[in-house]
Motif scaffolding. Sequence first.
Motif, PDB file in Angstrom:
ATOM      1  N   ALA A   1       4.063  -6.652  -7.464  1.00  0.00           N
ATOM      2  CA  ALA A   1       2.830  -5.901  -7.210  1.00  0.00           C
ATOM      3  C   ALA A   1       1.848  -6.717  -6.389  1.00  0.00           C
ATOM      4  CB  ALA A   1       2.186  -5.476  -8.516  1.00  0.00           C
ATOM      5  N   SER A   2       2.118  -7.990  -6.256  1.00  0.00           N
ATOM      6  CA  SER A   2       1.233  -8.804  -5.442  1.00  0.00           C
ATOM      7  C   SER A   2       1.450  -8.535  -3.965  1.00  0.00           C
ATOM      8  CB  SER A   2       1.493 -10.282  -5.735  1.00  0.00           C
ATOM      9  OG  SER A   2       2.834 -10.600  -5.425  1.00  0.00           O
ATOM     10  N   LYS A   3       2.581  -7.927  -3.609  1.00  0.00           N
ATOM     11  CA  LYS A   3       2.869  -7.674  -2.199  1.00  0.00           C
ATOM     12  C   LYS A   3       2.742  -6.178  -1.929  1.00  0.00           C
ATOM     13  CE  LYS A   3       5.738 -10.482  -0.167  1.00  0.00           C
ATOM     14  NZ  LYS A   3       6.984 -11.045   0.351  1.00  0.00           N
ATOM     15  N   ILE A   4       1.803  -5.845  -1.109  1.00  0.00           N
ATOM     16  CA  ILE A   4       1.650  -4.461  -0.675  1.00  0.00           C
ATOM     17  C   ILE A   4       2.140  -4.411   0.757  1.00  0.00           C
ATOM     18  CG2 ILE A   4       0.046  -2.569  -0.303  1.00  0.00           C
ATOM     19  CD1 ILE A   4      -1.192  -5.359  -2.372  1.00  0.00           C
TER      20      ILE A   4
ATOM     21  N   SER B   1       9.028   1.664 -10.772  1.00  0.00           N
ATOM     22  CA  SER B   1       7.576   1.790 -10.902  1.00  0.00           C
ATOM     23  C   SER B   1       6.907   1.312  -9.617  1.00  0.00           C
ATOM     24  CB  SER B   1       7.094   0.950 -12.093  1.00  0.00           C
ATOM     25  OG  SER B   1       5.693   0.899 -12.149  1.00  0.00           O
ATOM     26  N   TYR B   2       6.231   2.233  -8.951  1.00  0.00           N
ATOM     27  CA  TYR B   2       5.577   1.855  -7.697  1.00  0.00           C
ATOM     28  C   TYR B   2       4.469   2.847  -7.382  1.00  0.00           C
ATOM     29  CZ  TYR B   2       8.982   5.323  -6.075  1.00  0.00           C
ATOM     30  OH  TYR B   2       9.751   6.450  -5.944  1.00  0.00           O
TER      31      TYR B   2
ATOM     32  N   PHE C   1       0.474   4.729  -0.993  1.00  0.00           N
ATOM     33  CA  PHE C   1      -0.895   4.911  -0.495  1.00  0.00           C
ATOM     34  C   PHE C   1      -0.870   5.324   0.971  1.00  0.00           C
ATOM     35  CE2 PHE C   1      -2.820   2.606  -4.063  1.00  0.00           C
ATOM     36  CZ  PHE C   1      -1.766   1.811  -4.492  1.00  0.00           C
TER      37      PHE C   1
ATOM     38  N   SER D   1       4.771   6.669  -8.821  1.00  0.00           N
ATOM     39  CA  SER D   1       6.181   7.052  -8.870  1.00  0.00           C
ATOM     40  C   SER D   1       6.490   7.941 -10.062  1.00  0.00           C
ATOM     41  CB  SER D   1       7.070   5.803  -8.900  1.00  0.00           C
ATOM     42  OG  SER D   1       6.763   4.994 -10.027  1.00  0.00           O
ATOM     43  N   TYR D   2       5.684   7.875 -11.108  1.00  0.00           N
ATOM     44  CA  TYR D   2       5.932   8.688 -12.295  1.00  0.00           C
ATOM     45  C   TYR D   2       5.104   9.967 -12.322  1.00  0.00           C
ATOM     46  CZ  TYR D   2       8.252   4.476 -14.015  1.00  0.00           C
ATOM     47  OH  TYR D   2       9.086   3.387 -14.155  1.00  0.00           O
TER      48      TYR D   2
ATOM     49  N   TYR E   1       5.014  -7.654 -12.077  1.00  0.00           N
ATOM     50  CA  TYR E   1       3.921  -8.629 -11.965  1.00  0.00           C
ATOM     51  C   TYR E   1       3.941  -9.337 -10.629  1.00  0.00           C
ATOM     52  CZ  TYR E   1       1.077 -12.775 -12.704  1.00  0.00           C
ATOM     53  OH  TYR E   1       0.137 -13.767 -12.561  1.00  0.00           O
ATOM     54  N   SER E   2       5.098  -9.847 -10.243  1.00  0.00           N
ATOM     55  CA  SER E   2       5.135 -10.607  -8.982  1.00  0.00           C
ATOM     56  C   SER E   2       5.220  -9.671  -7.789  1.00  0.00           C
ATOM     57  CB  SER E   2       6.311 -11.577  -8.976  1.00  0.00           C
ATOM     58  OG  SER E   2       7.527 -10.872  -9.113  1.00  0.00           O
TER      59      SER E   2
ATOM     60  N   ARG F   1       3.136  -0.305  -3.173  1.00  0.00           N
ATOM     61  CA  ARG F   1       2.899  -1.433  -4.068  1.00  0.00           C
ATOM     62  C   ARG F   1       3.817  -1.265  -5.256  1.00  0.00           C
ATOM     63  NH1 ARG F   1      -3.201  -3.470  -5.635  1.00  0.00           N
ATOM     64  NH2 ARG F   1      -2.620  -5.653  -5.882  1.00  0.00           N
ATOM     65  N   GLU F   2       4.715  -2.226  -5.488  1.00  0.00           N
ATOM     66  CA  GLU F   2       5.632  -2.130  -6.611  1.00  0.00           C
ATOM     67  C   GLU F   2       4.927  -2.496  -7.913  1.00  0.00           C
ATOM     68  OE1 GLU F   2       8.908  -4.541  -5.324  1.00  0.00           O
ATOM     69  OE2 GLU F   2       9.944  -2.818  -4.432  1.00  0.00           O
TER      70      GLU F   2
ATOM     71  N   TYR G   1      -3.453   8.442  -3.157  1.00  0.00           N
ATOM     72  CA  TYR G   1      -2.498   7.640  -3.923  1.00  0.00           C
ATOM     73  C   TYR G   1      -1.521   8.555  -4.659  1.00  0.00           C
ATOM     74  CZ  TYR G   1      -0.693   5.256  -8.041  1.00  0.00           C
ATOM     75  OH  TYR G   1       0.128   4.780  -9.027  1.00  0.00           O
TER      76      TYR G   1
ATOM     77  N   PHE H   1       3.157  -2.328   4.381  1.00  0.00           N
ATOM     78  CA  PHE H   1       2.680  -1.225   5.200  1.00  0.00           C
ATOM     79  C   PHE H   1       3.742  -0.805   6.210  1.00  0.00           C
ATOM     80  CE2 PHE H   1      -1.890  -0.872   4.321  1.00  0.00           C
ATOM     81  CZ  PHE H   1      -2.065  -1.985   3.521  1.00  0.00           C
TER      82      PHE H   1
END
Lengths: 114, 117
Positions: free
Chosen positions: B102-105, B31-32, B35, B53-54, B99-100, B95-96, B50, B107
Motif C-alpha cells: 500500500a506504500s506504492k501507488i 484488496s486494492y 482512483f 475492490s470489495y 502494509y508494504s 493502491r494495493e 475512488y 499510475f
Amino acid sequence: EAQVTQNPRYLITVTGKKLTVTCSQNMNHEYMSWYRQDPGLGLRQIYYSMNVEVTDKGDVPEGYKVSRKEKRNFPLILESPSPNQTSLYFCASSLSFNRELPLHFGNGTRLTVT
Amino acid sequence: AQKITQTQPGMFVQEKEAVTLDCTYDTSDPSYGLFWYKQPSSGEMIFLIYQGSYDQQNATEGRYSLNFQKARKSANLVISASQLGDSAMYFCAMREGGYSSASKIIFGSGTRLSIRP
C-alpha cells in the motif's frame, strides 16, 4: 486551508549543482511520497515515507535523496542533478497508507537541468 | 507485479456528450483501491473518484462514475454531459491493500481529453 505546499514552482539549474525541493503538509498525514511526471510515462514514484524517520525507495530512486525528520516535511534532494532529471515533480500525502485513501498533491515543481 | 494500463493517449469529445476513459489493471492482491485523478492545463492533480475492490456497487461522484468490472480488471471512468472544463489529462491509479504494497501507488500513462464546443 489543508494543503501540500511545494517550493519552488519552477527551477532551472545546471548539471551537478545540488538542489532541494521542499514539501510541507499541514494535515498531520503520516504518508508522504514524491513522484516525477514525464510525457507518456504517467507518474512514477521516487521515494515514499510511511512516517517520521521511515523512508523507502519507489520505482525510480536513482539520483535522489529524501529525509523525514518531522512529520510535516519531506524534502527531495538532488545531490548532483543531470539533464535526465528534467521533469515535473509532485509531492503527495495521505493520512496513512490505507488503500482507501487518495493522495493529496502539491502544485508541482517544474525542474529543468541544463 | 501491479500495473495500470490506459490505452487512449488522447480523445476528442463533443460538449454535452458522455465520455468513457479506459483503465485496466493487474494485481494479485485481492484488496486494492482504484482512483482517478484529473490534471488540468494548470498542472495540479485533482482527486475525482475512488473504487474499492470489495465494493459491490460502482462508485459515483456527481457527473463522474466508475464502471468497475472486477473479473475483467477494468475500472473505466465515465463522465456524463461533458463540459469544456473537463478538458484535461486523466490518470488512473491503484493502491494495493497490504502494509508494504500500500506504500506504492502506481499510475497509468494518462489520457488527454479534449472537449469540443
